[in-house]
Design a protein around this motif. Sequence first.
Motif, PDB file in Angstrom:
ATOM      1  N   TYR A 229     -35.526  36.522 -14.181  1.00 54.25           N
ATOM      2  CA  TYR A 229     -35.517  36.419 -12.936  1.00 54.25           C
ATOM      3  C   TYR A 229     -37.258  36.390 -12.308  1.00 54.25           C
TER       4      TYR A 229
ATOM      5  N   LYS B 157     -36.306  48.004  -9.376  1.00 50.27           N
ATOM      6  CA  LYS B 157     -36.211  49.166  -8.617  1.00 50.27           C
ATOM      7  C   LYS B 157     -36.613  50.240  -9.250  1.00 50.27           C
TER       8      LYS B 157
ATOM      9  N   LEU C  61     -25.382  43.036 -13.384  1.00 50.81           N
ATOM     10  CA  LEU C  61     -25.888  42.467 -11.981  1.00 50.81           C
ATOM     11  C   LEU C  61     -27.227  42.602 -11.765  1.00 50.81           C
TER      12      LEU C  61
ATOM     13  N   THR D  33     -28.697  42.798  -8.786  1.00 44.15           N
ATOM     14  CA  THR D  33     -28.626  43.486  -7.462  1.00 44.15           C
ATOM     15  C   THR D  33     -28.869  44.982  -8.233  1.00 44.15           C
ATOM     16  N   SER D  34     -28.267  45.231  -9.108  1.00 41.37           N
ATOM     17  CA  SER D  34     -28.325  46.703  -9.558  1.00 41.37           C
ATOM     18  C   SER D  34     -30.007  47.151 -10.090  1.00 41.37           C
TER      19      SER D  34
ATOM     20  N   MET E  68     -32.921  45.064  -9.150  1.00 40.42           N
ATOM     21  CA  MET E  68     -34.046  44.594  -8.620  1.00 40.42           C
ATOM     22  C   MET E  68     -34.392  45.360  -7.494  1.00 40.42           C
TER      23      MET E  68
ATOM     24  N   ASN F  94     -35.169  45.272  -3.804  1.00 45.44           N
ATOM     25  CA  ASN F  94     -34.703  44.567  -2.989  1.00 45.44           C
ATOM     26  C   ASN F  94     -35.824  44.301  -1.768  1.00 45.44           C
TER      27      ASN F  94
ATOM     28  N   SER G 125     -34.288  41.216   0.122  1.00 44.39           N
ATOM     29  CA  SER G 125     -34.121  40.116  -0.757  1.00 44.39           C
ATOM     30  C   SER G 125     -32.666  40.502  -1.388  1.00 44.39           C
ATOM     31  N   THR G 126     -31.659  39.420  -1.431  1.00 45.27           N
ATOM     32  CA  THR G 126     -30.580  39.528  -1.870  1.00 45.27           C
ATOM     33  C   THR G 126     -30.316  39.163  -3.484  1.00 45.27           C
ATOM     34  N   GLN G 127     -31.511  38.330  -3.921  1.00 44.17           N
ATOM     35  CA  GLN G 127     -31.826  37.961  -5.323  1.00 44.17           C
ATOM     36  C   GLN G 127     -32.911  37.119  -5.478  1.00 44.17           C
TER      37      GLN G 127
END
Length: 352
Positions: A86, A92, A179, A181-182, A184, A186, A252-254
């Motif tokens: 990505y 995170k 996923l 989102t788990s 990154m 944000n 951010s969402t992605q």
Amino acid sequence: MSTFNKILIAALAVQVALAVIIQARSGSDEQIRRPEPLLAKAGLDQATRIAIYDFRAPDKGEAEAPAIELRREGDGEHSTWVLGNYWGAPTKSGTVTELIDKLAALRTSGPAVTSEVRHDQLEVAADHYRRKLEIESPSGVTTLYVGKPSRARTTFVRMNDDTDVHAVSGISDGGISALVTSWMDNRFFEADFDRVTSLSVVNQNGSYEFARGEDGAWQYMQGEQPYPIPEGKKLNAIAVTNWVKSMVRIVSTQPEDPNRDLSQPLATITVRLKPAQPAGEAGEVGEAGETGEAAVSEAPEEHVFEIGPESENENAYYLRMRGTSKAIRVAKARIRPVVDMNDEVVLISAED
């Protein structure tokens, strides 16, 4: 001594001998089956890459690619983990360390299954698994297949090309998210609202600029001078405050591709900040041996955000920070009022 008593003594002796043999074997089994680290040779503390593959079944024909690729950048204490697939987006804090600790804590007392025939049934086959992890380190590449849970609150796992399957606790497919989102971070951009000196917006409706006056109140600007607001109108100062607040904390969402063509953005938003106060209060000695006031930079900060449409999600925008390699997907609801800014919402009736 009667014959009957001799028989009883002999039977007792046999029982004692059997008990000693059983006890000895039990102790030997305990020593052999003492739990040992499953991934002792994987070099987890020096891992440089961890790839996570999502569920795969034999009937899946597409090329296999990791859903998440975690890469370590830098060396030693200053190293960080990023999302390699990505565009190097930051992870995170603590998520990768938690995964490595989880893997290091896996223990096995020996294989639960030794037959390759059952790999597919337990979902630890090379083409049928719930999760697959590839761990790269100076020791090499270690592959861990994570399968279905067993009845004893453990999960079946298999390493590399081994036929042995182990039942271990402390891991499951649900506990290893595929996923982004788990993993990154944000938090894309954050700044203190009180540091903002001006906000500029250029969109399809025109150009708008707002600056703080000496009294701290917002002014509608025309170049270097305040805009001559028509009689009966006033600046929508509450809306300006809300627009600024939406731009000083961008979530951010992605992650997105920072190299995407954005020659015709929906909006270009510029946030200018006054110099930040150093960590120490004014007058205190900072890390460089200077007092707080002396350490303040004379140049203000300027952050330019370019907004474009998001083709894959109608509820999001594409957002890129100019001059960096950072781009994200951001929720439309959060910044749409800024992107769609127009004359009617900037100047409102003086009676409102």
